[in-house]
Design a protein around this motif. Structure first.
Motif, mmCIF file in Angstrom:
data_model
loop_
_atom_site.group_PDB
_atom_site.id
_atom_site.type_symbol
_atom_site.label_atom_id
_atom_site.label_comp_id
_atom_site.label_asym_id
_atom_site.label_seq_id
_atom_site.Cartn_x
_atom_site.Cartn_y
_atom_site.Cartn_z
ATOM 1 N N TRP A 151 67.812 62.313 -29.385
ATOM 2 C CA TRP A 151 66.659 61.406 -29.522
ATOM 3 C C TRP A 151 66.708 60.772 -30.905
ATOM 4 O O TRP A 151 67.251 61.349 -31.853
ATOM 5 C CB TRP A 151 65.334 62.171 -29.332
ATOM 6 C CG TRP A 151 64.999 62.435 -27.889
ATOM 7 C CD1 TRP A 151 65.785 62.183 -26.798
ATOM 8 C CD2 TRP A 151 63.793 63.016 -27.387
ATOM 9 N NE1 TRP A 151 65.129 62.562 -25.651
ATOM 10 C CE2 TRP A 151 63.907 63.077 -25.981
ATOM 11 C CE3 TRP A 151 62.614 63.492 -27.970
ATOM 12 C CZ2 TRP A 151 62.895 63.587 -25.164
ATOM 13 C CZ3 TRP A 151 61.614 64.005 -27.165
ATOM 14 C CH2 TRP A 151 61.754 64.050 -25.771
ATOM 15 N N ASP A 152 66.095 59.598 -30.998
ATOM 16 C CA ASP A 152 66.102 58.839 -32.254
ATOM 17 C C ASP A 152 64.829 59.025 -33.053
ATOM 18 O O ASP A 152 63.761 59.166 -32.466
ATOM 19 C CB ASP A 152 66.114 57.328 -31.934
ATOM 20 C CG ASP A 152 67.512 56.788 -31.765
ATOM 21 O OD1 ASP A 152 68.458 57.407 -32.274
ATOM 22 O OD2 ASP A 152 67.636 55.730 -31.122
ATOM 23 N N ASN A 153 64.953 58.947 -34.361
ATOM 24 C CA ASN A 153 63.791 58.552 -35.148
ATOM 25 C C ASN A 153 64.196 57.250 -35.806
ATOM 26 O O ASN A 153 64.064 56.202 -35.203
ATOM 27 C CB ASN A 153 63.342 59.627 -36.134
ATOM 28 C CG ASN A 153 61.994 59.271 -36.739
ATOM 29 O OD1 ASN A 153 61.706 58.105 -36.957
ATOM 30 N ND2 ASN A 153 61.148 60.246 -36.996
ATOM 31 N N GLY A 154 64.825 57.353 -36.994
ATOM 32 C CA GLY A 154 65.253 56.104 -37.618
ATOM 33 C C GLY A 154 65.921 56.385 -38.947
ATOM 34 O O GLY A 154 66.292 57.526 -39.241
ATOM 35 N N LYS A 268 66.447 62.351 -18.700
ATOM 36 C CA LYS A 268 67.199 61.093 -18.813
ATOM 37 C C LYS A 268 66.222 59.922 -19.034
ATOM 38 O O LYS A 268 66.414 59.097 -19.927
ATOM 39 C CB LYS A 268 68.011 60.892 -17.526
ATOM 40 C CG LYS A 268 69.004 59.796 -17.583
ATOM 41 C CD LYS A 268 70.053 59.966 -16.483
ATOM 42 C CE LYS A 268 70.907 58.726 -16.393
ATOM 43 N NZ LYS A 268 70.523 57.826 -15.325
ATOM 44 N N ASP A 269 65.173 59.882 -18.240
ATOM 45 C CA ASP A 269 64.208 58.778 -18.363
ATOM 46 C C ASP A 269 63.397 58.873 -19.656
ATOM 47 O O ASP A 269 63.109 57.855 -20.288
ATOM 48 C CB ASP A 269 63.265 58.754 -17.148
ATOM 49 C CG ASP A 269 64.002 58.329 -15.887
ATOM 50 O OD1 ASP A 269 65.203 58.015 -15.984
ATOM 51 O OD2 ASP A 269 63.384 58.312 -14.807
ATOM 52 N N ALA A 270 63.025 60.085 -20.024
ATOM 53 C CA ALA A 270 62.257 60.262 -21.269
ATOM 54 C C ALA A 270 63.117 59.854 -22.473
ATOM 55 O O ALA A 270 62.616 59.276 -23.442
ATOM 56 C CB ALA A 270 61.792 61.704 -21.411
ATOM 57 N N THR A 271 64.406 60.123 -22.386
ATOM 58 C CA THR A 271 65.329 59.780 -23.481
ATOM 59 C C THR A 271 65.432 58.264 -23.627
ATOM 60 O O THR A 271 65.381 57.727 -24.733
ATOM 61 C CB THR A 271 66.718 60.398 -23.212
ATOM 62 O OG1 THR A 271 66.559 61.813 -23.202
ATOM 63 C CG2 THR A 271 67.744 60.015 -24.259
ATOM 64 N N GLN A 272 65.548 57.598 -22.504
ATOM 65 C CA GLN A 272 65.631 56.130 -22.553
ATOM 66 C C GLN A 272 64.354 55.549 -23.182
ATOM 67 O O GLN A 272 64.405 54.682 -24.057
ATOM 68 C CB GLN A 272 65.830 55.594 -21.140
ATOM 69 C CG GLN A 272 66.231 54.141 -21.151
ATOM 70 C CD GLN A 272 66.307 53.568 -19.754
ATOM 71 O OE1 GLN A 272 66.478 54.304 -18.774
ATOM 72 N NE2 GLN A 272 66.172 52.278 -19.643
ATOM 73 N N TYR A 273 63.224 56.090 -22.758
ATOM 74 C CA TYR A 273 61.932 55.640 -23.309
ATOM 75 C C TYR A 273 61.872 55.904 -24.817
ATOM 76 O O TYR A 273 61.495 55.029 -25.604
ATOM 77 C CB TYR A 273 60.819 56.392 -22.572
ATOM 78 C CG TYR A 273 59.465 56.284 -23.213
ATOM 79 C CD1 TYR A 273 58.672 55.150 -23.041
ATOM 80 C CD2 TYR A 273 58.955 57.333 -23.996
ATOM 81 C CE1 TYR A 273 57.426 55.056 -23.632
ATOM 82 C CE2 TYR A 273 57.710 57.245 -24.592
ATOM 83 C CZ TYR A 273 56.952 56.106 -24.407
ATOM 84 O OH TYR A 273 55.719 56.012 -25.001
ATOM 85 N N GLU A 274 62.272 57.114 -25.202
ATOM 86 C CA GLU A 274 62.196 57.499 -26.619
ATOM 87 C C GLU A 274 63.055 56.565 -27.468
ATOM 88 O O GLU A 274 62.649 56.122 -28.548
ATOM 89 C CB GLU A 274 62.645 58.965 -26.749
ATOM 90 C CG GLU A 274 62.140 59.684 -27.979
ATOM 91 C CD GLU A 274 63.000 59.484 -29.197
ATOM 92 O OE1 GLU A 274 62.531 59.815 -30.301
ATOM 93 O OE2 GLU A 274 64.153 58.996 -29.086
ATOM 94 N N HIS A 275 64.248 56.238 -26.969
ATOM 95 C CA HIS A 275 65.135 55.330 -27.708
ATOM 96 C C HIS A 275 64.515 53.931 -27.827
ATOM 97 O O HIS A 275 64.676 53.264 -28.830
ATOM 98 C CB HIS A 275 66.495 55.232 -27.001
ATOM 99 C CG HIS A 275 67.332 56.462 -27.189
ATOM 100 N ND1 HIS A 275 68.577 56.611 -26.621
ATOM 101 C CD2 HIS A 275 67.119 57.607 -27.869
ATOM 102 C CE1 HIS A 275 69.088 57.798 -26.951
ATOM 103 N NE2 HIS A 275 68.214 58.415 -27.709
ATOM 104 N N GLU A 276 63.816 53.535 -26.774
ATOM 105 C CA GLU A 276 63.222 52.187 -26.785
ATOM 106 C C GLU A 276 62.081 52.044 -27.797
ATOM 107 O O GLU A 276 61.886 50.982 -28.365
ATOM 108 C CB GLU A 276 62.684 51.836 -25.386
ATOM 109 C CG GLU A 276 63.776 51.352 -24.447
ATOM 110 C CD GLU A 276 63.336 51.404 -22.992
ATOM 111 O OE1 GLU A 276 64.223 51.335 -22.126
ATOM 112 O OE2 GLU A 276 62.127 51.543 -22.703
ATOM 113 N N ILE A 277 61.312 53.126 -27.985
ATOM 114 C CA ILE A 277 60.114 52.998 -28.844
ATOM 115 C C ILE A 277 60.366 53.296 -30.316
ATOM 116 O O ILE A 277 59.557 52.932 -31.162
ATOM 117 C CB ILE A 277 58.963 53.919 -28.357
ATOM 118 C CG1 ILE A 277 59.390 55.394 -28.423
ATOM 119 C CG2 ILE A 277 58.490 53.530 -26.967
ATOM 120 C CD1 ILE A 277 58.239 56.365 -28.282
#
Ligand code: LMR
Length: 341
Positions: A151-154, A268-277
């Motif tokens: 998962w990303d932060n920044g 998988k879906d939560a990861t995509q969302y997390e990366h998007e936000i």
């Protein structure tokens, strides 16, 4: 056996969860499987929101057979304790920052802490979703841990109570770091004094002057209110802060296969969302900090940034031995393959 004691025995059996009833599943079999997901940041951060999205999807896809309890803001455990708790099975899921795996003996993760190693978000995504990311995750297996996702932060900024336009400005300051030897080397390269400290203790340490400054992405700085106790922040974006979502392997492999695959899909879906936000959360947090007027944000010119890159360049070769020369070399090759030099 007398008839009466046989009857008593059957009655006792019946009282422990309907074991003698035929047809309906016993009550205990219908209890939801509980996943305790503990983390140290505020709910309103990329990680906090990703965890909530996972909860929502997991409960929906398993039709309530799984219940996810999210514990944000170190309410259950602080940094070090949460990893111990996962290994002991007291919690089932965490998303520690990649900088926190060193003390567990998986030093390769500290490669993410090397200053200016990841020049773009696209390069990060390439590394995390490719063979290097996969290999790193498999290193967790010997620790009884299974890695599910990155998962990303920044990118991080430095903050302190004195103006910090150039690298020499941090000299002599006590700066809080996560438990990473690479971050220690980074602070020493700036002639600062690194202080390892749990994330949950940073606000108070800044407020009381136990430390003078720190580094974090904007979203963490803002949601922990660090901007209320730091006068300056500089957009060096010198290092990356991301996460590995991890589970206790014994728990994970013991799940019924249909449940596990539903949870994989939720992740998988939560990861995509997390990366998007993540990126927007950080941009919004920076704007909110500037608007608050509490912390002055220093925006670097290209020349000023070049000075930070130069000052931090020696860290890479200094830490390669610890992190593993192979993984550092692989990353450098990957940078070339991505056309970055
Ligand atoms: C920190 O300790 O500074 C961060 O890793 C906290 C987090 O999980 O984002």
């Amino acid at each position: 056996m007398k008839l009466s004691s046989l009857a008593r025995g059957l009655a006792a059996l019946a009282s422990v969860g309907g074991l003698v009833s035929i047809g309906a599943p016993p009550a205990w079999a219908q209890e939801p499987i509980v996943i305790k997901f503990s983390h140290v940041v505020a709910a309103d951060t990329p990680k906090g929101r990703g965890a909530e999205r996972f909860k929502q999807l997991a409960e929906q896809l398993t039709k309530g057979r799984v219940k996810v309890e999210v514990y944000p803001n170190s309410t259950l455990y602080k940094d070090k304790e949460e990893l111990e708790a996962l290994q002991l099975g007291s919690v089932q899921m965490l998303a520690p920052s990649l900088a926190k795996f060193g003390p567990l003996g998986v030093k390769e993760f500290e490669v993410f802490d090397i200053p200016y190693m990841f020049p773009t978000e696209a390069f990060l995504a390439r590394v995390e979703s490719g063979p290097i990311g996969h290999k790193l995750m498999t290193k967790l297996e010997t620790k009884g841990i299974t890695g599910l996702a990155f998962w990303d932060n920044g990118f991080k900024v430095f903050s302190a109570n004195r103006p910090i336009g150039s690298p020499g400005d941090l000299k002599g300051l006590k700066l809080r770091i996560q438990s990473s030897k690479v971050l220690e080397a980074q602070m020493r390269a700036l002639d600062a004094i690194p202080q390892v400290m749990a994330f949950g203790d940073v606000y108070q340490a800044l407020q009381t002057g136990v430390v003078d400054g720190t580094e974090n992405p904007w979203s963490n700085m803002y949601t922990q209110k660090m901007h209320e106790v730091q006068k300056y922040a500089v957009d060096t974006y010198h290092g990356y802060l991301g996460y590995a979502v991890i589970v206790n392997t014994k728990f994970w492999s013991g799940l019924p296969p249909d449940i596990r695959s539903a949870l994989e899909s939720a992740m998988k879906d939560a990861t995509q969302y997390e990366h998007e936000i993540a990126r927007k959360d950080n941009e919004d947090a920076m704007a909110a900090i500037e608007k608050s007027g509490r912390t002055k944000v220093i925006h670097l010119s290209a020349d000023q940034r070049a000075a930070w890159i130069k000052a931090l360049a020696p860290v890479r070769s200094e830490v390669a031995g610890r992190v593993g020369p192979d993984v550092v070399d692989e990353l450098v090759k990957e940078q070339a393959a991505a056309g970055l030099h």
